[in-house]
Design a protein around this motif. Structure first.
Motif, short mmCIF file in Angstrom:
data_model
loop_
_atom_site.label_atom_id
_atom_site.label_comp_id
_atom_site.label_asym_id
_atom_site.label_seq_id
_atom_site.Cartn_x
_atom_site.Cartn_y
_atom_site.Cartn_z
N THR A 189 0.83 -1.20 0.00
CA THR A 189 0.00 0.00 0.00
C THR A 189 0.87 1.25 0.00
OG1 THR A 189 -0.13 -0.08 2.42
CG2 THR A 189 -1.92 -1.11 1.19
N PRO A 190 0.48 2.27 -0.74
CA PRO A 190 1.28 3.49 -0.77
C PRO A 190 1.15 4.28 0.53
CG PRO A 190 -0.72 3.79 -2.06
CD PRO A 190 -0.69 2.36 -1.64
N THR A 191 2.22 4.96 0.90
CA THR A 191 2.17 5.87 2.04
C THR A 191 1.28 7.07 1.71
OG1 THR A 191 4.42 5.21 2.62
CG2 THR A 191 3.57 7.23 3.63
N SER A 192 1.36 7.52 0.47
CA SER A 192 0.48 8.59 -0.01
C SER A 192 0.33 8.44 -1.52
CB SER A 192 1.06 9.97 0.34
OG SER A 192 2.34 10.15 -0.25
N GLY A 193 -0.64 9.17 -2.06
CA GLY A 193 -0.91 9.07 -3.49
C GLY A 193 -2.03 8.08 -3.78
N ASP A 194 -2.40 7.99 -5.05
CA ASP A 194 -3.54 7.17 -5.45
C ASP A 194 -3.20 6.31 -6.66
OD1 ASP A 194 -5.56 8.24 -3.60
OD2 ASP A 194 -5.29 10.11 -4.73
N VAL A 195 -3.87 5.16 -6.72
CA VAL A 195 -3.76 4.24 -7.86
C VAL A 195 -5.16 4.01 -8.41
CG1 VAL A 195 -3.06 1.96 -8.64
CG2 VAL A 195 -1.72 3.12 -6.88
N TYR A 196 -5.31 4.17 -9.73
CA TYR A 196 -6.58 3.92 -10.40
C TYR A 196 -6.37 2.81 -11.44
CZ TYR A 196 -7.89 8.47 -8.48
OH TYR A 196 -8.13 9.53 -7.62
N ILE A 197 -7.29 1.86 -11.48
CA ILE A 197 -7.28 0.81 -12.49
C ILE A 197 -8.64 0.83 -13.18
CG2 ILE A 197 -7.07 -1.66 -12.97
CD1 ILE A 197 -5.27 -1.89 -10.53
N SER A 198 -8.59 1.01 -14.49
CA SER A 198 -9.83 1.12 -15.28
C SER A 198 -10.77 2.17 -14.70
CB SER A 198 -10.54 -0.24 -15.36
OG SER A 198 -9.69 -1.19 -15.99
N GLY A 199 -10.19 3.27 -14.23
CA GLY A 199 -10.96 4.39 -13.73
C GLY A 199 -11.38 4.30 -12.28
N GLN A 200 -11.12 3.17 -11.63
CA GLN A 200 -11.53 2.99 -10.23
C GLN A 200 -10.34 3.19 -9.30
OE1 GLN A 200 -12.66 -1.02 -9.24
NE2 GLN A 200 -13.26 -0.52 -7.14
N ARG A 201 -10.52 4.02 -8.27
CA ARG A 201 -9.49 4.17 -7.25
C ARG A 201 -9.43 2.88 -6.44
NH1 ARG A 201 -8.98 5.69 -1.89
NH2 ARG A 201 -7.14 6.94 -1.35
N VAL A 202 -8.22 2.29 -6.36
CA VAL A 202 -8.10 0.94 -5.79
C VAL A 202 -7.20 0.89 -4.55
CG1 VAL A 202 -8.59 -0.23 -7.97
CG2 VAL A 202 -6.21 0.36 -7.37
N ASN A 203 -6.89 2.04 -3.97
CA ASN A 203 -6.00 2.04 -2.81
C ASN A 203 -6.43 1.06 -1.73
OD1 ASN A 203 -5.32 4.42 -4.28
ND2 ASN A 203 -4.33 5.25 -2.46
N ASP A 204 -7.74 0.97 -1.50
CA ASP A 204 -8.26 0.12 -0.43
C ASP A 204 -8.89 -1.17 -0.94
OD1 ASP A 204 -7.56 2.12 1.47
OD2 ASP A 204 -9.38 3.22 0.94
N VAL A 205 -8.70 -1.48 -2.22
CA VAL A 205 -9.27 -2.69 -2.81
C VAL A 205 -8.28 -3.84 -2.64
CG1 VAL A 205 -10.11 -3.76 -4.93
CG2 VAL A 205 -10.62 -1.35 -4.46
N LYS A 206 -8.76 -4.98 -2.16
CA LYS A 206 -7.91 -6.14 -1.95
C LYS A 206 -7.38 -6.67 -3.29
CE LYS A 206 -8.51 -6.33 2.52
NZ LYS A 206 -7.39 -6.00 3.44
N PRO A 207 -6.20 -7.32 -3.28
CA PRO A 207 -5.62 -7.82 -4.53
C PRO A 207 -6.57 -8.69 -5.33
CG PRO A 207 -4.01 -7.96 -2.76
CD PRO A 207 -5.29 -7.55 -2.13
N TYR A 208 -7.32 -9.56 -4.66
CA TYR A 208 -8.19 -10.50 -5.38
C TYR A 208 -9.43 -9.83 -5.94
CZ TYR A 208 -10.04 -10.58 -0.57
OH TYR A 208 -10.48 -10.23 0.68
N ASN A 209 -9.67 -8.58 -5.58
CA ASN A 209 -10.80 -7.84 -6.14
C ASN A 209 -10.37 -6.82 -7.19
OD1 ASN A 209 -12.88 -9.11 -4.70
ND2 ASN A 209 -12.55 -7.79 -2.90
N ARG A 210 -9.09 -6.80 -7.52
CA ARG A 210 -8.60 -5.92 -8.57
C ARG A 210 -8.60 -6.66 -9.90
NH1 ARG A 210 -3.86 -2.02 -6.05
NH2 ARG A 210 -4.81 -1.77 -3.99
N SER A 211 -8.72 -5.91 -10.99
CA SER A 211 -8.76 -6.53 -12.32
C SER A 211 -7.33 -6.72 -12.86
CB SER A 211 -9.58 -5.68 -13.28
OG SER A 211 -9.08 -4.34 -13.31
N THR A 212 -6.48 -7.28 -11.99
CA THR A 212 -5.10 -7.54 -12.36
C THR A 212 -4.76 -8.98 -12.01
OG1 THR A 212 -4.24 -6.85 -10.20
CG2 THR A 212 -4.41 -5.15 -11.91
N SER A 213 -3.69 -9.48 -12.63
CA SER A 213 -3.18 -10.80 -12.30
C SER A 213 -1.66 -10.73 -12.35
CB SER A 213 -3.70 -11.85 -13.28
OG SER A 213 -3.40 -13.16 -12.81
#
Length: 371
Positions: free
Chosen positions: A72-96
């Protein structure tokens, strides 16, 4: 974000910017006494092969982990397919994610490994088999579905790992140093296979490596990292021909680096005094004034043995390395004692070590580094 970061996949800035699938906005990751990622901003585009390239400890794997959600980042944001995913668990992200060690289950068959993610998702057996059959065909593994992992070659294991990651249909496939465990010849084969696969399925691949060859072979764009920062982003040819800094030039190992003081400027022609030599450099992209400190690079293949160029240096060949179609010469310069590297097409006769030579380059062969 810099213009180089906003460059298109092809490197042609005249084209419209494609759709971002990953947006990294001022991401910072701190550990006690260490900044692993230092306020990084990046856009990674839909359907491109994007590589994070840098030496060990540059922060590239940490950034990949932040994208996956395993860090998890100390600060800043990550968006995947337009969704902010900072607090989204790995298995709920659209990544592999594919690890360097592949993390395959040795007690399972190849098919069981490939179908594992679907089984966790509750997909029924008939649908799992249909989708895994398609993956085995895509990966050229048909007929090896029932083999144990120990019965597969290194390349086959990697393709099983990729099939397992792709079968869950992620938006982004993340690959962390996945070729480093392979022998040299197999790694070269897999570079071609990975790029072919990425183009065929039209997915976004984010690849982490410390190998310039891997990055140049496969990538649409490259982000070069150093000490937690992204120091340059661009298409492989763009980065190779126009390194932004001395670090990038040295890390890529493609250029000879000179530095000195600007003594005169006439239009696009800059005269630079290094203390041992006076060079003329033509560069349309930089603005210089007399008295400025300036550095410039000359790519190895733009240096010539001979006095055909306007800038000439006398020296002695210290090493001759025959590479088949090309030969690499290391030349120690008489005045400064520094060494330069020259790549030339192999001629009928090689220059022997200890031979006195003239090395030259044209003013247009040099590229001024950013100040």
């Amino acid at each position: 974000m810099s213009e180089s970061e906003k460059s298109t996949v092809s490197g042609d800035s005249s084209q419209s910017t494609p759709q971002s699938v990953i947006e990294i906005d001022n991401v910072r990751k701190e550990y006690p006494g260490v900044v692993a990622n230092d306020d990084i901003s990046l856009d990674i585009y839909e359907g491109e092969f994007f590589t994070l390239l840098g030496p060990s400890g540059s922060g590239k794997s940490t950034l990949l982990q932040i994208i996956t959600g395993t860090n998890t980042p100390t600060s800043g944001d990550v968006y995947i397919s337009g969704q902010r995913v900072n607090d989204v668990k790995p298995y709920n992200r659209s990544t592999s994610l594919i690890f360097q060690e592949y993390a395959l289950f040795p007690h399972m068959t190849a098919r069981e490994n490939v179908e594992f993610g679907l089984m966790i998702q509750g997909v029924d057996k008939t649908e799992r088999q249909r989708r895994s059959d398609a993956m085995f065909e895509l990966m050229d593994l048909t007929g090896k579905e029932d083999r144990k992992i120990s019965a597969l070659s290194g390349g086959e294991r990697q393709r099983v790992a990729m099939a397992r990651s792709l079968i869950i249909e992620p938006d982004v496939l993340l690959l962390d140093e996945v070729l480093s465990a392979l022998d040299v010849n197999l790694a070269k084969e897999m570079q071609v296979e990975l790029k072919r696969l990425q183009e065929q399925i039209e997915k976004t691949f984010v690849f982490v490596t410390h190998s310039q060859e891997e990055a140049f072979t496969m990538s649409d764009r490259i982000a070069i990292m150093n000490k937690g920062k992204v120091v340059q982003v661009g298409a492989p040819l763009e980065v190779y021909q126009n390194p932004d800094s001395e670090f990038v030039a040295e890390f890529l190992g493609v250029s000879n680096i000179f530095s000195g003081t600007v003594t005169s400027v006439h239009g696009e022609t800059v005269t630079i005094d290094t203390g041992d030599y006076t060079f003329t450099v033509t560069d349309t992209a930089q603005s210089q004034t007399p008295g400025d400190e300036a550095g410039f690079i000359v790519a190895n293949e733009r240096l010539n043995i001979g006095d055909e160029g306007a800038n000439t240096l006398e020296g002695t060949i210290r090493d001759t390395i025959f590479k088949g179609p090309s030969t690499e010469y290391t030349v120690r310069l008489d005045e400064s004692g520094e060494e330069v590297t020259v790549h030339e097409s192999t001629g009928e006769v090689l220059h022997e070590e200890g031979t006195a030579v003239t090395v030259s380059f044209e003013p247009t062969a040099a590229k001024l580094l950013k100040r």
